[in-house]
Scaffold this motif. Structure first.
Motif, PDB file in Angstrom:
ATOM      1  N   LEU A  26       0.846  -1.181   0.000  1.00 40.65           N
ATOM      2  CA  LEU A  26       0.000   0.000   0.000  1.00 40.65           C
ATOM      3  C   LEU A  26       0.889   1.240   0.000  1.00 40.65           C
ATOM      4  CD1 LEU A  26      -2.765  -0.888   2.623  1.00 40.65           C
ATOM      5  CD2 LEU A  26      -3.081  -0.591   0.161  1.00 40.65           C
ATOM      6  N   THR A  27       0.420   2.307  -0.623  1.00 41.14           N
ATOM      7  CA  THR A  27       1.178   3.554  -0.673  1.00 41.14           C
ATOM      8  C   THR A  27       1.483   4.045   0.744  1.00 41.14           C
ATOM      9  OG1 THR A  27       0.076   4.148  -2.733  1.00 41.14           O
ATOM     10  CG2 THR A  27       1.168   5.922  -1.532  1.00 41.14           C
ATOM     11  N   GLY A  28       2.739   4.337   1.002  1.00 43.44           N
ATOM     12  CA  GLY A  28       3.131   4.852   2.312  1.00 43.44           C
ATOM     13  C   GLY A  28       3.592   3.787   3.283  1.00 43.44           C
ATOM     14  N   ILE A  29       3.513   2.514   2.888  1.00 47.87           N
ATOM     15  CA  ILE A  29       3.925   1.416   3.769  1.00 47.87           C
ATOM     16  C   ILE A  29       5.249   0.841   3.291  1.00 47.87           C
ATOM     17  CG2 ILE A  29       3.314  -0.861   4.650  1.00 47.87           C
ATOM     18  CD1 ILE A  29       1.539   1.339   5.735  1.00 47.87           C
ATOM     19  N   ASP A  30       6.231   0.810   4.180  1.00 42.89           N
ATOM     20  CA  ASP A  30       7.540   0.253   3.828  1.00 42.89           C
ATOM     21  C   ASP A  30       7.577  -1.261   3.993  1.00 42.89           C
ATOM     22  OD1 ASP A  30       9.325   2.629   3.267  1.00 42.89           O
ATOM     23  OD2 ASP A  30       8.514   3.194   5.220  1.00 42.89           O
ATOM     24  N   ARG A  31       6.960  -1.758   5.047  1.00 46.49           N
ATOM     25  CA  ARG A  31       6.951  -3.190   5.313  1.00 46.49           C
ATOM     26  C   ARG A  31       5.551  -3.629   5.746  1.00 46.49           C
ATOM     27  NH1 ARG A  31      12.101  -5.206   6.890  1.00 46.49           N
ATOM     28  NH2 ARG A  31      13.648  -4.294   5.472  1.00 46.49           N
ATOM     29  N   PRO A  32       5.050  -4.718   5.209  1.00 43.03           N
ATOM     30  CA  PRO A  32       3.773  -5.244   5.709  1.00 43.03           C
ATOM     31  C   PRO A  32       3.995  -5.925   7.058  1.00 43.03           C
ATOM     32  CG  PRO A  32       4.663  -6.717   4.069  1.00 43.03           C
ATOM     33  CD  PRO A  32       5.596  -5.534   4.115  1.00 43.03           C
ATOM     34  N   ALA A  33       2.940  -6.125   7.793  1.00 45.85           N
ATOM     35  CA  ALA A  33       3.027  -6.784   9.099  1.00 45.85           C
ATOM     36  C   ALA A  33       1.921  -7.819   9.221  1.00 45.85           C
ATOM     37  CB  ALA A  33       2.902  -5.753  10.224  1.00 45.85           C
ATOM     38  N   ILE A  34       2.220  -8.885   9.937  1.00 41.08           N
ATOM     39  CA  ILE A  34       1.205  -9.900  10.213  1.00 41.08           C
ATOM     40  C   ILE A  34       0.576  -9.570  11.555  1.00 41.08           C
ATOM     41  CG2 ILE A  34       0.742 -12.351  10.543  1.00 41.08           C
ATOM     42  CD1 ILE A  34       3.231 -12.958   8.888  1.00 41.08           C
ATOM     43  N   GLY A  35      -0.730  -9.368  11.551  1.00 44.67           N
ATOM     44  CA  GLY A  35      -1.447  -9.017  12.767  1.00 44.67           C
ATOM     45  C   GLY A  35      -2.284 -10.177  13.272  1.00 44.67           C
ATOM     46  N   ALA A  36      -2.064 -10.575  14.528  1.00 46.18           N
ATOM     47  CA  ALA A  36      -2.807 -11.686  15.122  1.00 46.18           C
ATOM     48  C   ALA A  36      -3.686 -11.168  16.258  1.00 46.18           C
ATOM     49  CB  ALA A  36      -1.859 -12.754  15.644  1.00 46.18           C
ATOM     50  N   ILE A  37      -4.870 -11.761  16.372  1.00 45.16           N
ATOM     51  CA  ILE A  37      -5.809 -11.367  17.421  1.00 45.16           C
ATOM     52  C   ILE A  37      -5.657 -12.297  18.616  1.00 45.16           C
ATOM     53  CG2 ILE A  37      -8.253 -11.187  18.017  1.00 45.16           C
ATOM     54  CD1 ILE A  37      -8.762 -10.365  15.118  1.00 45.16           C
ATOM     55  N   PHE A  38      -5.490 -11.707  19.792  1.00 46.01           N
ATOM     56  CA  PHE A  38      -5.338 -12.463  21.044  1.00 46.01           C
ATOM     57  C   PHE A  38      -6.553 -12.206  21.940  1.00 46.01           C
ATOM     58  CE2 PHE A  38      -1.179 -12.353  19.393  1.00 46.01           C
ATOM     59  CZ  PHE A  38      -0.310 -13.159  20.119  1.00 46.01           C
ATOM     60  N   PRO A  39      -6.929 -13.183  22.758  1.00 47.94           N
ATOM     61  CA  PRO A  39      -7.979 -12.933  23.750  1.00 47.94           C
ATOM     62  C   PRO A  39      -7.415 -12.107  24.897  1.00 47.94           C
ATOM     63  CG  PRO A  39      -7.060 -15.114  24.080  1.00 47.94           C
ATOM     64  CD  PRO A  39      -6.395 -14.563  22.840  1.00 47.94           C
ATOM     65  N   THR A  40      -8.293 -11.504  25.688  1.00 46.09           N
ATOM     66  CA  THR A  40      -7.854 -10.762  26.867  1.00 46.09           C
ATOM     67  C   THR A  40      -8.664 -11.194  28.078  1.00 46.09           C
ATOM     68  OG1 THR A  40      -9.412  -8.899  26.722  1.00 46.09           O
ATOM     69  CG2 THR A  40      -7.406  -8.778  25.361  1.00 46.09           C
ATOM     70  N   MET A  41      -8.335 -10.640  29.219  1.00 46.13           N
ATOM     71  CA  MET A  41      -9.044 -10.955  30.466  1.00 46.13           C
ATOM     72  C   MET A  41     -10.470 -10.411  30.449  1.00 46.13           C
ATOM     73  SD  MET A  41      -5.965 -10.291  33.200  1.00 46.13           S
ATOM     74  CE  MET A  41      -7.027 -10.625  34.602  1.00 46.13           C
ATOM     75  N   ILE A  42     -10.744  -9.470  29.556  1.00 44.78           N
ATOM     76  CA  ILE A  42     -12.087  -8.907  29.425  1.00 44.78           C
ATOM     77  C   ILE A  42     -12.829  -9.710  28.354  1.00 44.78           C
ATOM     78  CG2 ILE A  42     -13.430  -6.850  28.880  1.00 44.78           C
ATOM     79  CD1 ILE A  42     -10.996  -5.195  29.753  1.00 44.78           C
ATOM     80  N   ALA A  43     -13.945 -10.297  28.713  1.00 50.37           N
ATOM     81  CA  ALA A  43     -14.631 -11.271  27.854  1.00 50.37           C
ATOM     82  C   ALA A  43     -14.928 -10.749  26.460  1.00 50.37           C
ATOM     83  CB  ALA A  43     -15.926 -11.725  28.528  1.00 50.37           C
TER      84      ALA A  43
ATOM     85  N   SER B  24      -6.868   5.515   2.403  1.00 53.31           N
ATOM     86  CA  SER B  24      -7.397   6.879   2.552  1.00 53.31           C
ATOM     87  C   SER B  24      -6.729   7.592   3.717  1.00 53.31           C
ATOM     88  CB  SER B  24      -8.912   6.819   2.771  1.00 53.31           C
ATOM     89  OG  SER B  24      -9.436   8.091   3.021  1.00 53.31           O
ATOM     90  N   GLN B  25      -6.494   6.847   4.794  1.00 50.49           N
ATOM     91  CA  GLN B  25      -5.856   7.426   5.967  1.00 50.49           C
ATOM     92  C   GLN B  25      -4.432   7.888   5.649  1.00 50.49           C
ATOM     93  OE1 GLN B  25      -5.092   4.741   9.365  1.00 50.49           O
ATOM     94  NE2 GLN B  25      -6.181   6.224  10.619  1.00 50.49           N
ATOM     95  N   TYR B  26      -3.688   7.070   4.928  1.00 45.24           N
ATOM     96  CA  TYR B  26      -2.313   7.435   4.587  1.00 45.24           C
ATOM     97  C   TYR B  26      -2.256   8.588   3.588  1.00 45.24           C
ATOM     98  CZ  TYR B  26       0.398   4.102   7.225  1.00 45.24           C
ATOM     99  OH  TYR B  26       1.008   3.437   8.251  1.00 45.24           O
ATOM    100  N   GLN B  27      -3.205   8.629   2.674  1.00 39.84           N
ATOM    101  CA  GLN B  27      -3.254   9.738   1.728  1.00 39.84           C
ATOM    102  C   GLN B  27      -3.513  11.051   2.456  1.00 39.84           C
ATOM    103  OE1 GLN B  27      -6.237   8.471  -1.086  1.00 39.84           O
ATOM    104  NE2 GLN B  27      -4.777   7.284  -2.308  1.00 39.84           N
ATOM    105  N   SER B  28      -4.369  11.011   3.478  1.00 42.45           N
ATOM    106  CA  SER B  28      -4.654  12.210   4.274  1.00 42.45           C
ATOM    107  C   SER B  28      -3.405  12.672   5.017  1.00 42.45           C
ATOM    108  CB  SER B  28      -5.780  11.919   5.280  1.00 42.45           C
ATOM    109  OG  SER B  28      -6.978  11.590   4.597  1.00 42.45           O
ATOM    110  N   LEU B  29      -2.659  11.694   5.556  1.00 36.59           N
ATOM    111  CA  LEU B  29      -1.433  12.042   6.285  1.00 36.59           C
ATOM    112  C   LEU B  29      -0.399  12.677   5.360  1.00 36.59           C
ATOM    113  CD1 LEU B  29      -0.962   8.907   8.573  1.00 36.59           C
ATOM    114  CD2 LEU B  29      -1.721  11.178   9.251  1.00 36.59           C
ATOM    115  N   GLN B  30      -0.266  12.106   4.162  1.00 31.55           N
ATOM    116  CA  GLN B  30       0.707  12.639   3.214  1.00 31.55           C
ATOM    117  C   GLN B  30       0.323  14.034   2.756  1.00 31.55           C
ATOM    118  OE1 GLN B  30       0.624   9.478   0.314  1.00 31.55           O
ATOM    119  NE2 GLN B  30       2.344   8.397   1.230  1.00 31.55           N
TER     120      GLN B  30
END
Length: 341
Positions: A121-138, A331-337
């Protein structure tokens, strides 16, 4: 936001239990979710994995002549095998024939194929793998990234991960103003190595990130953070430790429940609670991790994924498409740029 029928390319040859478990999970997704599934791989093997009551009218098979195996070098495999199932699946998204890719195959090959065929994506140097974890809040989850795409990270990359994670948390997980933390060995801004200290300052000065400070290891599952950023080395260790811990908790529950008729009665009474526990801590219930930062929706499943995990990975991909994650991040990155210009 109303959902629409989404076309998802599934790498039928990726994973330890492919294609059988992949096909089973994809068929369930087709039945229970508003999706069209394109099974990419060896047609004969895919057809042999179909249940007896399923016909070819129920699925669409896209032929692929090759597979990138776990033992292969990721980039070499991606480049030398252009007709491998993961490459064909990525090309379907590139050509607009599918809106997302799901694969439980070689994670390095999945990322390499995404970068080569979809691009960043425009403005991104490296992609990242995002994982969802559970928390103590249900009712609360935390998104951790990166969990394996980048072993070494510059502070600028971690700042971009925070932006990507915030967008996903806001638009898909429904968190109005995600609280972002930097994984570190202490709460103070002076803690950690030089990269951690510089990253802290960058996140603190970024007005587009709701940065609330460092997160120690004990804080990851506390529910105090919505997004936690770290490099892929630490994140991958954290991910696999959490998966193992979840499996241990489930195993302990099975062992400690009484046996015989008392156990049967107790299990029957506790069945709804046990189901909820499993949904919260079993990594199979989350399906996979989203590759954020590439110009396409891509979900990477665990190599040992079975049908339930594949189903949930497809569900995750559909949610990302339905919530227009790509368009919103871009859209968010375009606004920042524009602001910085």
């Amino acid at each position: 936001m109303g959902s629409t029928c989404v076309r998802i390319a599934v790498d039928a040859m990726g994973g330890d239990y492919a294609p059988g478990e992949v096909v089973a999970g994809a068929l369930r997704a087709k039945e229970e979710l508003d999706v069209e599934v394109l099974l990419v791989g060896d047609p004969q093997e895919i057809e042999a994995s179909l249940p007896a009551n399923a016909s070819l009218n129920h699925v669409e098979i896209v032929p692929a002549e090759d597979t990138i195996f776990m033992y292969e070098d990721a980039l070499i495999g991606v480049r030398r095998k252009p007709k491998a199932s993961i490459n064909v699946a990525m090309s379907l998204v590139k050509q607009g024939q599918a809106e997302a890719v799901v694969s439980a195959g070689h994670s390095g090959a999945v990322m390499g194929a995404a970068l080569l065929r979809l691009g960043r994506l425009t403005g991104i140097d490296r992609p990242a793998i995002g994982a969802i974890f559970p928390t103590m809040i249900a009712s609360k989850q935390v998104l951790v990234l990166d969990v394996g795409a980048n072993v070494d990270c510059r502070p600028k990359f971690l700042e971009q991960f925070a932006m990507l994670g915030s967008a996903y948390s806001q638009y898909v997980l429904g968190v109005p103003k995600p609280k972002v933390g930097l994984l570190n060995i202490g709460e103070e801004d002076c803690k950690g190595n030089d990269a951690a200290v510089r990253t802290y300052q960058m996140l603190k000065e970024n007005s587009h990130i709701n940065f609330v400070g460092n997160a120690e290891g004990r804080d990851v599952l506390s529910g105090d953070f919505d997004v936690i950023v770290c490099d892929g080395f630490v994140g991958n260790v954290l991910l696999k430790f959490a998966e193992a811990l979840g499996n241990i908790v489930l195993q302990i529950l099975k062992e400690e429940l009484p046996h015989g008729w008392r156990g049967q009665i107790g299990t029957a009474v506790l069945k709804p609670n046990l189901k909820n526990i499993k949904q919260r801590i079993d990594h199979a219930e989350h399906g996979g991790a989203l590759l954020l930062g590439v110009n396409g929706i891509c979900v990477i499943g665990h190599g040992s994924s079975q049908a339930p995990s594949i189903f949930n990975a497809i569900r995750m991909a559909k949610e990302a498409v339905d919530h227009q994650v790509l368009q919103r991040i871009q859209s968010q990155y375009q606004s920042l740029q524009h602001e910085s210009g």
